[in-house]
Design an enzyme around this catalytic site. Structure first.
Site, PDB file in Angstrom:
ATOM      1  N   HIS A 158       0.833  -1.166  -0.088  1.00  0.00           N
ATOM      2  CA  HIS A 158       0.165   0.061   0.018  1.00  0.00           C
ATOM      3  C   HIS A 158       0.913   1.327  -0.132  1.00  0.00           C
ATOM      4  O   HIS A 158       1.694   1.427  -1.059  1.00  0.00           O
ATOM      5  CB  HIS A 158      -0.969   0.002   1.200  1.00  0.00           C
ATOM      6  CG  HIS A 158      -2.027   0.827   1.278  1.00  0.00           C
ATOM      7  ND1 HIS A 158      -2.423   1.888   0.313  1.00  0.00           N
ATOM      8  CD2 HIS A 158      -2.960   1.165   2.201  1.00  0.00           C
ATOM      9  CE1 HIS A 158      -3.311   2.421   0.629  1.00  0.00           C
ATOM     10  NE2 HIS A 158      -3.828   2.129   1.851  1.00  0.00           N
ATOM     11  N   HIS A 182      -2.111  -2.710  -9.623  1.00  0.00           N
ATOM     12  CA  HIS A 182      -3.287  -1.789  -8.837  1.00  0.00           C
ATOM     13  C   HIS A 182      -4.585  -2.763  -8.710  1.00  0.00           C
ATOM     14  O   HIS A 182      -4.647  -3.261  -9.548  1.00  0.00           O
ATOM     15  CB  HIS A 182      -3.514  -0.430  -9.312  1.00  0.00           C
ATOM     16  CG  HIS A 182      -4.055   0.481  -8.214  1.00  0.00           C
ATOM     17  ND1 HIS A 182      -5.450   0.439  -8.126  1.00  0.00           N
ATOM     18  CD2 HIS A 182      -3.677   1.393  -7.383  1.00  0.00           C
ATOM     19  CE1 HIS A 182      -5.787   1.413  -7.048  1.00  0.00           C
ATOM     20  NE2 HIS A 182      -4.504   1.878  -6.715  1.00  0.00           N
ATOM     21  N   ASP A 231       2.527   5.233  -6.739  1.00  0.00           N
ATOM     22  CA  ASP A 231       3.974   5.327  -5.966  1.00  0.00           C
ATOM     23  C   ASP A 231       5.214   5.271  -6.659  1.00  0.00           C
ATOM     24  O   ASP A 231       6.259   5.554  -6.290  1.00  0.00           O
ATOM     25  CB  ASP A 231       3.946   4.243  -4.994  1.00  0.00           C
ATOM     26  CG  ASP A 231       2.992   4.333  -3.986  1.00  0.00           C
ATOM     27  OD1 ASP A 231       2.147   3.465  -3.809  1.00  0.00           O
ATOM     28  OD2 ASP A 231       2.943   5.346  -3.184  1.00  0.00           O
TER      29      ASP A 231
HETATM   30  C1  SDX Z   1      -1.519   2.144  -3.349  1.00  0.00           C
HETATM   31  O1  SDX Z   1      -6.048   0.585  -3.274  1.00  0.00           O
HETATM   32  C2  SDX Z   1      -5.505   1.936  -3.664  1.00  0.00           C
HETATM   33  O2  SDX Z   1      -6.176   2.815  -4.193  1.00  0.00           O
HETATM   34  C3  SDX Z   1      -4.203   2.062  -3.099  1.00  0.00           C
HETATM   35  C4  SDX Z   1      -3.642   3.289  -3.552  1.00  0.00           C
HETATM   36  C5  SDX Z   1      -4.124   4.475  -2.706  1.00  0.00           C
HETATM   37  O3  SDX Z   1      -3.937   5.834  -3.317  1.00  0.00           O
HETATM   38  O4  SDX Z   1      -4.766   4.279  -1.694  1.00  0.00           O
HETATM   39  O5  SDX Z   1      -3.630   3.593  -4.812  1.00  0.00           O
HETATM   40  C6  SDX Z   1      -2.174   3.426  -3.102  1.00  0.00           C
HETATM   41  O6  SDX Z   1      -1.372   1.254  -2.363  1.00  0.00           O
HETATM   42  C7  SDX Z   1      -0.670   1.596  -4.774  1.00  0.00           C
HETATM   43  C8  SDX Z   1      -0.192   0.393  -4.757  1.00  0.00           C
HETATM   44  C9  SDX Z   1       1.114   0.537  -4.464  1.00  0.00           C
HETATM   45  N1  SDX Z   1       1.626  -0.860  -4.240  1.00  0.00           N
HETATM   46  C10 SDX Z   1       2.559  -1.628  -4.912  1.00  0.00           C
HETATM   47  O7  SDX Z   1       3.246  -0.654  -6.071  1.00  0.00           O
HETATM   48  C11 SDX Z   1       3.417  -2.699  -4.462  1.00  0.00           C
HETATM   49  C12 SDX Z   1       3.321  -3.500  -5.764  1.00  0.00           C
HETATM   50  N2  SDX Z   1       2.106  -4.025  -6.253  1.00  0.00           N
HETATM   51  C13 SDX Z   1       1.506  -5.082  -6.076  1.00  0.00           C
HETATM   52  O8  SDX Z   1       1.612  -5.845  -4.600  1.00  0.00           O
HETATM   53  C14 SDX Z   1      -0.116  -5.279  -6.371  1.00  0.00           C
HETATM   54  O9  SDX Z   1      -0.135  -4.911  -7.726  1.00  0.00           O
HETATM   55  C15 SDX Z   1      -1.078  -4.586  -5.410  1.00  0.00           C
HETATM   56  C16 SDX Z   1      -0.997  -4.907  -4.143  1.00  0.00           C
HETATM   57  C17 SDX Z   1      -1.114  -3.254  -5.768  1.00  0.00           C
HETATM   58  C18 SDX Z   1      -2.469  -5.056  -6.146  1.00  0.00           C
HETATM   59  O10 SDX Z   1      -2.653  -6.454  -5.888  1.00  0.00           O
HETATM   60  P1  SDX Z   1      -3.931  -7.391  -6.244  1.00  0.00           P
HETATM   61  O11 SDX Z   1      -4.877  -6.426  -6.825  1.00  0.00           O
HETATM   62  O12 SDX Z   1      -4.336  -8.178  -5.024  1.00  0.00           O
HETATM   63  O13 SDX Z   1      -3.564  -8.065  -7.338  1.00  0.00           O
HETATM   64  P2  SDX Z   1      -2.803  -9.422  -7.130  1.00  0.00           P
HETATM   65  O14 SDX Z   1      -1.556  -9.324  -6.136  1.00  0.00           O
HETATM   66  O15 SDX Z   1      -3.673 -10.457  -7.087  1.00  0.00           O
HETATM   67  O16 SDX Z   1      -1.786  -9.727  -8.540  1.00  0.00           O
HETATM   68  C19 SDX Z   1      -2.411 -10.111  -9.879  1.00  0.00           C
HETATM   69  C20 SDX Z   1      -1.488 -10.691 -10.380  1.00  0.00           C
HETATM   70  C21 SDX Z   1      -0.825 -11.779  -9.616  1.00  0.00           C
HETATM   71  O17 SDX Z   1      -0.242 -12.832 -10.586  1.00  0.00           O
HETATM   72  P3  SDX Z   1      -1.077 -14.185 -10.747  1.00  0.00           P
HETATM   73  O18 SDX Z   1      -1.065 -14.649  -9.053  1.00  0.00           O
HETATM   74  O19 SDX Z   1      -2.599 -13.857 -11.322  1.00  0.00           O
HETATM   75  O20 SDX Z   1      -0.185 -14.781 -11.719  1.00  0.00           O
HETATM   76  O21 SDX Z   1      -0.407  -9.800 -11.105  1.00  0.00           O
HETATM   77  C22 SDX Z   1       0.691  -9.873 -10.315  1.00  0.00           C
HETATM   78  C23 SDX Z   1       0.403 -10.868  -9.355  1.00  0.00           C
HETATM   79  O22 SDX Z   1       1.809 -11.720  -8.968  1.00  0.00           O
HETATM   80  N3  SDX Z   1       1.337  -8.838  -9.925  1.00  0.00           N
HETATM   81  C24 SDX Z   1       2.642  -8.476 -10.012  1.00  0.00           C
HETATM   82  C25 SDX Z   1       2.743  -7.364  -9.581  1.00  0.00           C
HETATM   83  N4  SDX Z   1       1.444  -6.783  -9.049  1.00  0.00           N
HETATM   84  C26 SDX Z   1       0.663  -7.740  -9.390  1.00  0.00           C
HETATM   85  N5  SDX Z   1       3.556  -8.956 -10.648  1.00  0.00           N
HETATM   86  C27 SDX Z   1       4.710  -8.373 -10.644  1.00  0.00           C
HETATM   87  N6  SDX Z   1       4.921  -7.107 -10.106  1.00  0.00           N
HETATM   88  C28 SDX Z   1       3.794  -6.531  -9.361  1.00  0.00           C
HETATM   89  N7  SDX Z   1       3.931  -5.254  -8.862  1.00  0.00           N
END
Ligand code: SDX
Length: 430
Positions: A266, A307, A365
């Site tokens: 997050h 996201h 971010d």
């Molecule tokens: C913020 O919610 C909000 O609005 C948050 C925010 C706000 O203003 O409040 O926008 C702020 O928190 C932005 C997000 C910051 N976090 C990151 O940058 C961390 C990296 N991103 C991830 O950890 C992830 O993308 C999330 C946590 C942001 C979202 O995760 P989800 O929606 O639960 O999606 P998921 O983890 O199920 O991923 C879906 C697929 C997965 O692959 P499969 O299991 O389907 O094969 O996408 C892949 C994940 O492995 N994936 C990534 C990835 N993010 C998702 N693979 C590589 N790198 C990534 N960053």
């Protein structure tokens, strides 16, 4: 118009369940499942992927189109034409202020920027190398120990003064957590400055000299606060709503939001992005990290990418990238190595089939940390900056919930543990 409904049939249950369907102004319709518990069912939605936890009028996101509206106004227009305190007014009251309303709001906020003199002693309990987010969790929660005069959440005036106090004091507390970490004296706010300039004054000023704040950096700081102001029902805002639903005071609720924001999935991602860019170190190593991000057996993720809602570019990331270019050229850092790596990483990732297929784009971010580093703010302060900007969003949602009728948030579960069984004395265990 006749009320719309969804019908649900369950194998083995002859009764067809009818559930109301509600439509919002824009966005997906919702199926109202509140009656299900009375029919012996729960819904099951870990991570709340398909769950609307509340009704709200504050922010709207269309993840497929990359749209973000605050009270109907697109974030791009607000970032270009408005400023952080004006957006605070908009989020809190629902309309853009007139010139008089804005002047009164800004003056009121700027008159609440100081904190109680006793509060500084909370900092002394921390080690100098304590993470500033740990300090913020503590001191913001402690604010409720100082404001017994206005903690009646049923009183509109108390809710409003708590909002002013939190918007105004977060930058002061944030700057104090930085000053404490470097052993420098705390700076008092200078209320003759604008909100963002005052923050930079408290961060980088010292009692022996007059602070000169670079207006370009102040504008960038204000833009960063603005871009972080609110984002619908994200994890930390949901934490604030859930905490607020118990009747907890607003300072405790915001402390809960700060704690939830800290996680690297997050708000902690901006600090993690810088760690990642520094670990990559050179554009030649980008393919190695892209491969790791795609490797199911490697927990590494490309920080600042992906996201839960945006399956397109995060509109905030586009504005942040433009601000990044402005700040770095103002500072003569156009060739900043981290910026070069970030831009190459973005280009390579957004052209890579894995990221395209999974709709992973840069989020808010990804570029913010590069700007903050250029301004001179240390990495550990990045999520504190995010929390400072997001405070208005947390308060607006808290205020919206408390001002209407609400119930304590209490989710249920799918229980897959042991069925009921009798206690076994220790002498009879295997
Ligand atoms: C913020 O919610 C909000 O609005 C948050 C925010 C706000 O203003 O409040 O926008 C702020 O928190 C932005 C997000 C910051 N976090 C990151 O940058 C961390 C990296 N991103 C991830 O950890 C992830 O993308 C999330 C946590 C942001 C979202 O995760 P989800 O929606 O639960 O999606 P998921 O983890 O199920 O991923 C879906 C697929 C997965 O692959 P499969 O299991 O389907 O094969 O996408 C892949 C994940 O492995 N994936 C990534 C990835 N993010 C998702 N693979 C590589 N790198 C990534 N960053």
């Amino acid at each position: 118009m006749t009320a719309r409904k969804a019908t649900l049939t369950v194998d083995g249950n002859p009764t067809t369940l009818e559930l109301p369907v509600h439509a919002g102004t824009i966005g997906p319709d919702v199926i109202d499942v509140q009656s299900l518990v009375g029919k012996g069912y729960f819904t099951f939605d870990p991570g709340f992927m398909s769950t609307a936890s509340c009704e709200s009028k504050i922010t709207y996101i269309d993840g497929d189109k990359g749209v973000l509206l605050h009270r109907g106004y697109p974030i791009e227009q607000l970032a270009e034409k408005s400023d952080y305190l004006e957006v605070c007014y908009l989020l809190l009251y629902g309309e853009l202020p007139t010139a008089t309303e804005k002047q009164h709001f800004v003056r009121t906020v700027m008159r609440h920027t100081m904190v109680h003199e006793q509060l500084q002693f909370f900092y002394r309990g921390f080690r100098r190398d304590a993470h500033p987010m740990a300090i913020m969790c503590g001191v913001v929660g402690a604010l409720s120990a100082f404001y017994h005069d206005a903690l009646n959440i049923t009183d509109e005036a108390h809710r409003e003064v708590a909002a002013f106090r939190l918007i105004a004091k977060m930058p002061t507390l944030a700057a104090m957590s930085y000053k404490y970490s470097i052993g420098m004296p705390f700076m008092y706010p200078d209320n003759s400055l604008d909100y963002a300039s005052n923050f930079l004054h408290m961060m980088f000023g010292n009692p022996c000299e007059t602070t000169k704040v670079n207006p370009v950096l102040a504008k960038a700081m204000d833009r960063i606060f603005l871009l972080h102001a609110d984002h619908e029902q994200n994890a930390s805002t949901s934490a604030v709503r859930l905490t607020g639903s118990t009747g907890a005071n607003p300072f405790a609720c915001i402390a809960a939001g700060i704690a939830a924001l800290w996680g690297p999935a997050h708000g902690g991602a901006n600090e993690a992005v810088l760690d990642m860019l520094e670990e990559i170190g050179d554009e030649s190593r980008i393919p190695e990290f892209i491969a790791r991000a795609k490797d199911k057996n490697d927990p590494f993720r490309l920080m600042g990418f992906g996201h839960r809602v945006y399956k397109n570019f995060d509109p905030r990331a586009k504005v942040m990238k433009q601000t990044c270019d402005e700040v770095l050229s103002e500072l003569g850092l156009e060739n900043d190595p981290l910026l070069r790596i970030a831009k190459a990483l973005e280009r390579i990732a957004t052209e890579d089939e894995y990221f395209i297929q999974k709709k992973l784009y840069p989020n808010v971010d990804f570029y913010s940390g590069i700007i903050l580093k250029a301004i001179g703010i240390p990495k550990q302060m990045y999520t504190v900056i995010f929390a400072t900007g997001r405070t208005i969003g947390w308060i607006a949602h808290w205020h919206e919930m408390i001002s209407a009728s609400y119930k304590i948030g209490r989710p249920r579960q799918l229980y897959t543990g042991a069925p009921q069984r009798d206690f076994v004395g220790i002498d009879k265990r295997g």
